[in-house]
Design an enzyme around this catalytic site. Sequence first.
Site, PDB file in Angstrom:
ATOM      1  N   TYR A 156       0.868  -1.180   0.000  1.00  0.00           N
ATOM      2  CA  TYR A 156       0.000   0.000   0.000  1.00  0.00           C
ATOM      3  C   TYR A 156       0.904   1.228   0.000  1.00  0.00           C
ATOM      4  CZ  TYR A 156      -4.293   2.473   1.390  1.00  0.00           C
ATOM      5  OH  TYR A 156      -5.368   3.306   1.439  1.00  0.00           O
ATOM      6  N   ARG A 209      -5.941  10.194 -10.945  1.00  0.00           N
ATOM      7  CA  ARG A 209      -5.365  10.873  -9.767  1.00  0.00           C
ATOM      8  C   ARG A 209      -4.865   9.783  -8.825  1.00  0.00           C
ATOM      9  NH1 ARG A 209      -5.673   9.966  -5.059  1.00  0.00           N
ATOM     10  NH2 ARG A 209      -7.622  10.707  -4.189  1.00  0.00           N
ATOM     11  N   LYS A 227      -5.576  -2.144  -2.889  1.00  0.00           N
ATOM     12  CA  LYS A 227      -6.750  -1.925  -2.026  1.00  0.00           C
ATOM     13  C   LYS A 227      -7.469  -3.255  -1.781  1.00  0.00           C
ATOM     14  CE  LYS A 227      -7.006   2.723  -1.653  1.00  0.00           C
ATOM     15  NZ  LYS A 227      -7.246   3.556  -0.496  1.00  0.00           N
ATOM     16  N   GLU A 299     -12.028   4.588  -6.946  1.00  0.00           N
ATOM     17  CA  GLU A 299     -10.744   4.907  -6.317  1.00  0.00           C
ATOM     18  C   GLU A 299      -9.880   5.738  -7.257  1.00  0.00           C
ATOM     19  OE1 GLU A 299     -10.010   3.462  -3.037  1.00  0.00           O
ATOM     20  OE2 GLU A 299      -8.616   5.141  -3.174  1.00  0.00           O
ATOM     21  N   ASP A 300      -9.382   6.821  -6.742  1.00  0.00           N
ATOM     22  CA  ASP A 300      -8.385   7.637  -7.428  1.00  0.00           C
ATOM     23  C   ASP A 300      -8.805   8.096  -8.823  1.00  0.00           C
ATOM     24  OD1 ASP A 300      -7.118   7.247  -5.055  1.00  0.00           O
ATOM     25  OD2 ASP A 300      -5.248   6.471  -5.879  1.00  0.00           O
ATOM     26  N   ASP A 322     -14.025   5.994  -2.165  1.00  0.00           N
ATOM     27  CA  ASP A 322     -13.122   5.867  -1.026  1.00  0.00           C
ATOM     28  C   ASP A 322     -12.435   7.194  -0.699  1.00  0.00           C
ATOM     29  OD1 ASP A 322     -11.696   4.385   0.886  1.00  0.00           O
ATOM     30  OD2 ASP A 322     -10.012   4.125  -0.485  1.00  0.00           O
ATOM     31  N   ASP A 323     -12.047   7.935  -1.722  1.00  0.00           N
ATOM     32  CA  ASP A 323     -11.306   9.181  -1.489  1.00  0.00           C
ATOM     33  C   ASP A 323     -12.198  10.257  -0.879  1.00  0.00           C
ATOM     34  OD1 ASP A 323      -8.772   8.280  -2.712  1.00  0.00           O
ATOM     35  OD2 ASP A 323     -10.070   8.066  -4.451  1.00  0.00           O
ATOM     36  N   ASN A 478      -0.680  11.531   0.123  1.00  0.00           N
ATOM     37  CA  ASN A 478       0.135  10.347  -0.142  1.00  0.00           C
ATOM     38  C   ASN A 478       0.826  10.472  -1.492  1.00  0.00           C
ATOM     39  OD1 ASN A 478      -0.764   8.893   2.186  1.00  0.00           O
ATOM     40  ND2 ASN A 478      -2.710   8.556   1.158  1.00  0.00           N
ATOM     41  N   ASN A 522      -5.503   7.087   7.426  1.00  0.00           N
ATOM     42  CA  ASN A 522      -5.654   6.562   6.069  1.00  0.00           C
ATOM     43  C   ASN A 522      -6.957   5.783   5.965  1.00  0.00           C
ATOM     44  OD1 ASN A 522      -5.293   4.762   3.698  1.00  0.00           O
ATOM     45  ND2 ASN A 522      -3.366   5.852   3.612  1.00  0.00           N
TER      46      ASN A 522
HETATM   47  N1  LIG Z   1      -4.917   9.684   3.822  1.00  0.00           N
HETATM   48  C1  LIG Z   1      -5.892   9.238   3.089  1.00  0.00           C
HETATM   49  O1  LIG Z   1      -6.601   8.294   3.452  1.00  0.00           O
HETATM   50  C2  LIG Z   1      -6.180   9.879   1.783  1.00  0.00           C
HETATM   51  C3  LIG Z   1      -5.304  10.759   1.236  1.00  0.00           C
HETATM   52  N2  LIG Z   1      -5.587  11.347   0.045  1.00  0.00           N
HETATM   53  C4  LIG Z   1      -4.570  12.238  -0.503  1.00  0.00           C
HETATM   54  O2  LIG Z   1      -5.051  13.553  -0.583  1.00  0.00           O
HETATM   55  C5  LIG Z   1      -4.462  14.198  -1.683  1.00  0.00           C
HETATM   56  C6  LIG Z   1      -5.542  14.932  -2.445  1.00  0.00           C
HETATM   57  O3  LIG Z   1      -6.477  14.013  -2.939  1.00  0.00           O
HETATM   58  P1  LIG Z   1      -7.849  14.539  -3.563  1.00  0.00           P
HETATM   59  O4  LIG Z   1      -8.568  15.395  -2.616  1.00  0.00           O
HETATM   60  O5  LIG Z   1      -8.548  13.375  -4.102  1.00  0.00           O
HETATM   61  O6  LIG Z   1      -7.298  15.427  -4.782  1.00  0.00           O
HETATM   62  P2  LIG Z   1      -8.038  16.538  -5.568  1.00  0.00           P
HETATM   63  O7  LIG Z   1      -7.288  16.716  -6.832  1.00  0.00           O
HETATM   64  O8  LIG Z   1      -9.488  16.276  -5.635  1.00  0.00           O
HETATM   65  O9  LIG Z   1      -7.848  17.856  -4.665  1.00  0.00           O
HETATM   66  C7  LIG Z   1      -6.638  18.496  -4.479  1.00  0.00           C
HETATM   67  C8  LIG Z   1      -6.910  19.869  -3.895  1.00  0.00           C
HETATM   68  O10 LIG Z   1      -5.682  20.432  -3.515  1.00  0.00           O
HETATM   69  C9  LIG Z   1      -5.603  21.737  -4.038  1.00  0.00           C
HETATM   70  N3  LIG Z   1      -4.208  22.101  -4.270  1.00  0.00           N
HETATM   71  C10 LIG Z   1      -3.353  21.586  -5.159  1.00  0.00           C
HETATM   72  N4  LIG Z   1      -2.164  22.214  -5.054  1.00  0.00           N
HETATM   73  C11 LIG Z   1      -2.284  23.124  -4.087  1.00  0.00           C
HETATM   74  C12 LIG Z   1      -1.405  24.075  -3.505  1.00  0.00           C
HETATM   75  N5  LIG Z   1      -0.148  24.184  -3.908  1.00  0.00           N
HETATM   76  N6  LIG Z   1      -1.879  24.860  -2.515  1.00  0.00           N
HETATM   77  C13 LIG Z   1      -3.149  24.747  -2.113  1.00  0.00           C
HETATM   78  N7  LIG Z   1      -4.016  23.861  -2.595  1.00  0.00           N
HETATM   79  C14 LIG Z   1      -3.586  23.054  -3.581  1.00  0.00           C
HETATM   80  C15 LIG Z   1      -6.400  21.694  -5.323  1.00  0.00           C
HETATM   81  O11 LIG Z   1      -6.754  23.026  -5.646  1.00  0.00           O
HETATM   82  P3  LIG Z   1      -7.583  23.413  -6.966  1.00  0.00           P
HETATM   83  O12 LIG Z   1      -8.943  22.873  -6.734  1.00  0.00           O
HETATM   84  O13 LIG Z   1      -7.517  24.892  -6.975  1.00  0.00           O
HETATM   85  O14 LIG Z   1      -6.878  22.762  -8.105  1.00  0.00           O
HETATM   86  C16 LIG Z   1      -7.559  20.839  -4.881  1.00  0.00           C
HETATM   87  O15 LIG Z   1      -8.524  21.595  -4.220  1.00  0.00           O
HETATM   88  C17 LIG Z   1      -3.703  13.144  -2.462  1.00  0.00           C
HETATM   89  O16 LIG Z   1      -2.343  13.249  -2.164  1.00  0.00           O
HETATM   90  C18 LIG Z   1      -4.209  11.840  -1.906  1.00  0.00           C
HETATM   91  O17 LIG Z   1      -3.202  10.864  -1.894  1.00  0.00           O
HETATM   92  C19 LIG Z   1      -6.747  11.124  -0.625  1.00  0.00           C
HETATM   93  C20 LIG Z   1      -7.645  10.237  -0.132  1.00  0.00           C
HETATM   94  C21 LIG Z   1      -7.401   9.508   1.085  1.00  0.00           C
HETATM   95  C1  LIG Z   2      -5.282   6.587   0.535  1.00  0.00           C
HETATM   96  C2  LIG Z   2      -5.908   6.965  -0.694  1.00  0.00           C
HETATM   97  O1  LIG Z   2      -6.962   6.478  -1.038  1.00  0.00           O
HETATM   98  C3  LIG Z   2      -5.290   7.959  -1.530  1.00  0.00           C
HETATM   99  O2  LIG Z   2      -4.266   8.518  -1.166  1.00  0.00           O
HETATM  100  O3  LIG Z   2      -5.828   8.204  -2.611  1.00  0.00           O
HETATM  101 MG   LIG Z   3      -7.383   6.798  -3.069  1.00  0.00          MG
END
Ligand SMILES: NC(=O)C1=CN([C@@H]2O[C@H](COP(=O)(O)OP(=O)(O)OC[C@H]3O[C@@H](n4cnc5c(N)ncnc54)[C@H](OP(=O)(O)O)[C@@H]3O)[C@@H](O)[C@H]2O)C=CC1
Ligand SMILES: CC(=O)C(=O)O
Ligand SMILES: [Mg+2]
Length: 622
Positions: A156, A209, A227, A299-300, A322-323, A478, A522
């Site tokens: 993972y 993504r 997963k 997912e992603d 999931d996200d 991540n 996570n």
């Molecule tokens: N720990 C966990 O269980 C999980 C972790 N994640 C992690 O979260 C992260 C984001 O995932 P997700 O929400 O799906 O991604 P998205 O692409 O949906 O969202 C990313 C967000 O971050 C913003 N962003 C990007 N760059 C910057 C910056 N430099 N400064 C400020 N804001 C910024 C984007 O802004 P804008 O909208 O303006 O482009 C957007 O709003 C990934 O790294 C993923 O691995 C996700 C799911 C689960």
């Molecule tokens: C953990 C997870 O689902 C992600 O980083 O997208």
């Molecule tokens: Mg994910």
Amino acid sequence: MMSLRRYTSFLLLLLKKEKEKESRQSLGWLVMESRRLLNGVAGGVDEDLRGNEDGHQLLTPWASSVASGYTLLRDPHHNKGLAFPEKERDAHYLRGLLPPAVMSQELQEKKIMNMLRQYKVPLHIYMAMMDLQERNERLFYKLLIDNVEELLPIVYTPTVGEACQKYGSIFRRPQGLYISLKEKGKILEVLKNWPERNIQVIVVTDGERILGLGDLGCQGMGIPVGKLSLYTALGGLRPSACLPITIDVGTNNKDLLKDEFYIGLRQNRATGQEYAELLEEFMFAVKQNYGEKVLIQFEDFANHNAFELLAKYSNTHLVFNDDIQGTASVVLAGLIAALKLVGGKLSDQKFLFLGAGEAGTGIAELIALEMSKQTKTSIEETRKKIWLVDSKGLIIASRKETLQHFKKPWAHEHEPMRTLLDAVKAIKPTVLIGSSGVGKTFTKQVVEAMASFNKVSHRHDKQILVLIHKPIILALSNPTSQSECTAEEAYTWSEGRAIFASGSPFNPVEYNGKTYVPGQANNAYIFPGLGLGLIISGAIRVKDDMLLAASEALAAQVATENFEKGLIYPPFSNIRKISAHIAANVAAKAYELGLASRLPRPKDLVEYAESCMYNPVYRTYR
Ligand SMILES: NC(=O)C1=CN([C@@H]2O[C@H](COP(=O)(O)OP(=O)(O)OC[C@H]3O[C@@H](n4cnc5c(N)ncnc54)[C@H](OP(=O)(O)O)[C@@H]3O)[C@@H](O)[C@H]2O)C=CC1
Ligand SMILES: CC(=O)C(=O)O
Ligand SMILES: [Mg+2]
């Protein structure tokens, strides 16, 4: 018509006779005969009953045979390697195909763990684990279950991220199903190519993504595979009930398009109607092939598709993202637990997010929902305690017109703030959550600012005195390279006062003679138990109340000894027990909402969930 049971007995009888005669040659005949009988007699082909236009029904040439000898050793579902006892070596024509030693599964596990620990490069451990999964599935899961804290970072995040980036180069044998634009119009047939028919959960990505690594196209397959291995190891679903799928609509990743080893379609991503039609065909083919109760986990996907797909299919299919939802549930659980360390109620907190995409807005919405339920105020009111920053700065009312729909509920009245630091200083949050996918964004100044106004202090909130002790800082992005800050940075810059958890794991940190243990925030804590709960109750839809039920169950599993170390999540070493509790709470909610189809409701749902869990110990063969 011969029933399947009678047919199986018939086969076994024939096998026995064959053994008596010691006539190895006629096994080939037996296999051919079994194919003939299964296609013709035992209903081995579960086809759409409608014929095609020229009157011929299309048949999948599906066959089943009894594995023995060399074939048995190469069948990952049944292979035990040196653990085949003498009796089975005789009964299954294995004599001479194995060296004389007989080894227990425990000894095999010890041997492989010793070997894995010699590797210096995590990607090499990943590749060795994938080889093991293809060779001996039960041993793979035994290793993963017994050594979960050591191997989770391999199968993972973070290592799976690197594996996806290099998937083309390390690719050996395909895992999961690939559905590309080339398969448009034929997706049902593609699903029928998969060897297992009784599928309970599908994890699907389109690779746009992948973690915080961006568009990895078809190479995103590592994520559904990873997963689903957690669905089995952490949640106890049968491996054969799990189906990883990658939908390949192209990639906009220029490096991959130029990479000679890239395994996907070499074209830019299909969008709009072409994309929507492929996804629609996929969703309905899945339902047609596997029925109403197959769980589909998105997912992603990139957020421009993720929210729409979830909204579109959540009323017709058993789906969850999931996200958006799993992450929300795990973070809410961590916050509920953290209140024991910082004091006060959820509604006493003020939240600031860096990142307003799937994870950020998904979490924000579930927190607002929980606060609204707890305080009996409207969700519009509770949302006001939550602020988000995206790549353009603080999300505020004056930006509303140009915001994506999922950001609009968070556009509160405020003057513009371009940077996170400015927003932190202006909002003074008690909880800072990173979900931007961009590493190193929680700078020293940001963490110091968080620590400065989250000292032991008295805060008046609507005439109520609230004590705030410590800043809560969650760096969710991540893999590790994208983490908003490291555990060491969080503890040092806050002088040891931060309650810290991160999406990818960090080692404990020594600071001023004290050891600080960071937790892992996570969604892996949630989706295996959530999925198990949906499946054991025969749920037909996923609802927010089930996510809240999962959060409550997870938070309740944090023990005093975990809190004493500053942890807001229980250790992964207890994950199967935790998953059973999550599953039970989710299933109970499904029954309460009238969405469960497995009747009657088992009395003790925790016990029932545990009893349904897959156990990877070798089974004895006739
Ligand atoms: N720990 C966990 O269980 C999980 C972790 N994640 C992690 O979260 C992260 C984001 O995932 P997700 O929400 O799906 O991604 P998205 O692409 O949906 O969202 C990313 C967000 O971050 C913003 N962003 C990007 N760059 C910057 C910056 N430099 N400064 C400020 N804001 C910024 C984007 O802004 P804008 O909208 O303006 O482009 C957007 O709003 C990934 O790294 C993923 O691995 C996700 C799911 C689960
Ligand atoms: C953990 C997870 O689902 C992600 O980083 O997208
Ligand atoms: Mg994910």
